[in-house]
Enzyme design. Structure first.
Site, short mmCIF file in Angstrom:
data_model
loop_
_atom_site.label_atom_id
_atom_site.label_comp_id
_atom_site.label_asym_id
_atom_site.label_seq_id
_atom_site.Cartn_x
_atom_site.Cartn_y
_atom_site.Cartn_z
N SER A 148 -8.53 -7.80 -7.67
CA SER A 148 -9.24 -7.00 -7.20
C SER A 148 -10.53 -5.85 -7.16
CB SER A 148 -8.91 -6.47 -5.42
OG SER A 148 -8.33 -5.22 -6.23
N ASP A 391 -4.15 4.10 -1.39
CA ASP A 391 -4.81 3.31 -2.08
C ASP A 391 -5.33 4.13 -3.08
OD1 ASP A 391 -6.32 1.79 -3.94
OD2 ASP A 391 -7.18 0.68 -1.95
N HIS A 394 -8.49 0.62 -6.11
CA HIS A 394 -9.85 1.05 -5.82
C HIS A 394 -10.31 1.99 -6.00
CE1 HIS A 394 -7.14 -2.30 -4.38
NE2 HIS A 394 -8.38 -2.88 -5.10
#
Length: 418
Positions: A148, A391, A394
């Site tokens: 990702s 998170d 990312h």
């Protein structure tokens, strides 16, 4: 006063009044036109109040860089310095930012983390120029392959390029095939992304109908999801390694050769390092041995660190810093640094083999610079507040990740000039 004199004075008074009104009207008209049509140059500053509003951004003019660069300097050794200009796009102007990366839409308030730029020690890194990028890559196809973070990187590039041309979606993601394709028709440029968290073939283990997050990984069998498209690719950017430090079983030639983080009797525990090394080597060998491929320009972006503090992702870990850390504070050890070391070694092996086949292998060594940017992650601002997880893997868009594409463009430019 005589009647004739009175009339004369009255006439002159009226004439003067008429003249004054006439000139006043003319001046007012000219001033109005000035306000409406005079060209006002507005630059992007750090005083923007709301990044969910339309904001002006500054693009370098005429496809030319604002800085001179040295083709010999190390782009990856440097530091972050303040930059009042801010990003080239906003979370409003870029229509392709996914909800999970749209930190401002999800409630993030601080903006200081947007006002830093990467400064190599011995030169300037030119600001990203979308026109230059699309001109160099006109008629080409570029693919991002990996986990990702590969997708996150591609999303940043998509936003940067959309400042000069709106991309056209050709293939959308599906649950079965997490890949997508966009075209830029005016520049005949195609951008692709392929989900392949190990680069090689893998099968997730299922227990009682539930996915476990643990995989059987075939280290010597390449993932066909991306490799079957290799003949149409001109540029490939690989990034991977976040899925390896879990409990996996490893296979070569269909034989069980070991495991990662397992506690099984009579099974060799290899750890994630050897699995990462073999997976990248298999991917690079696939490119160098491809008979139907073009001469491929391959780049490996080194490991992008996860930066949880006070716990891991599922134990209350957060990344709520609003300032970067200095270069001398970076810990060059642990999983992040060991993974980078493996990747650097493998790209060098591939580069030497690529010289024989005509393929180009380069590196985007971002690990150290991103270890300085714990302020750039979504943290809780990723649109999934129901589970309470942060998170810290990312990167927000816009955000520090945009420098990856400045580096990408400069590495390509340098190599094509040699």
């Amino acid at each position: 006063m005589k009647p004739s004199s009175y009339c004369k004075d009255t006439f002159l008074s009226l004439a003067n009044t008429t003249c004054i009104l006439f000139y006043t009207t003319c001046l007012a008209t000219l001033f109005t036109f000035y306000l409406i049509y005079y060209p006002i140059n507005i630059t992007y500053t750090s005083n923007i109040q709301d990044y969910n509003q339309i904001s002006n951004f500054t693009q370098p003019e005429n496809g030319k860089s604002n800085h001179k660069s040295s083709d010999k300097c190390d782009l990856f050794k440097g530091q972050w310095i303040q930059d009042e200009r801010g990003p080239l796009y906003t979370n409003y102007s870029c229509k392709t930012i996914p909800l999970q990366r749209n930190c401002f839409l999800n409630g993030r308030k601080d903006r200081d983390f947007l006002h830093w730029k990467w400064k190599p020690d011995q030169c300037e890194l030119p600001r990203f120029n979308a026109e230059t990028f699309l001109s160099i890559l006109q008629g080409k196809t570029m693919a991002f392959v990996g986990d990702s973070l590969a997708r996150n990187h591609m999303e940043s590039l998509l936003c940067l390029l959309s400042t000069v041309e709106t991309p056209k979606a050709i293939q959308e993601d599906t649950e079965e095939d997490k890949s997508a394709t966009w075209e830029f028709p005016k520049h005949n440029f195609t951008l692709m992304v392929f989900w392949s968290q190990f680069l090689v073939q893998s099968t997730e283990k299922v227990i009682n109908g539930s996915a476990t997050g643990s995989f059987d990984i075939q280290l010597d069998k390449i993932d066909k999801k991306w490799s079957k498209k290799l003949p149409i690719m001109d540029y490939v950017i690989f990034s991977d390694a976040h899925w390896f430090p879990r409990e996996h079983d490893l296979y070569e030639a269909d034989k069980h050769v070991g495991c990662v983080y397992c506690q099984k009797p009579n099974v060799t525990v290899l750890g994630p390092g050897p699995a990462i090394q073999k997976a990248f080597r298999a991917a690079f060998e696939e490119i160098n041995s491809c008979k139907n491929c073009k001469k491929v320009f391959t780049l490996l972006r080194t490991f992008s660190p996860s930066q949880f503090e006070n716990g891991e992702w599922n134990t209350g870990g957060v990344c709520n810093r609003t300032r970067l850390v200095e270069r001398d504070e970076v810990a060059r050890e642990g999983y992040d640094w060991e993974t980078r070391k493996i990747q650097v070694e493998e790209i060098e092996v591939a580069r030497k083999l690529g010289e024989k086949s005509g393929n180009i292998f380069e590196i985007l060594d971002v690990t150290e610079m991103m270890l300085m940017r714990p302020d750039g992650h979504p943290d809780v601002y990723w649109g999934n507040t129901w589970n309470g997880y942060s998170d810290c893997i990312h990167w927000c868009l816009p955000g520090p990740i945009d420098v990856w594409n400045e580096l990408l463009l400069e590495v390509i430019r340098r190599r094509l000039l040699t």
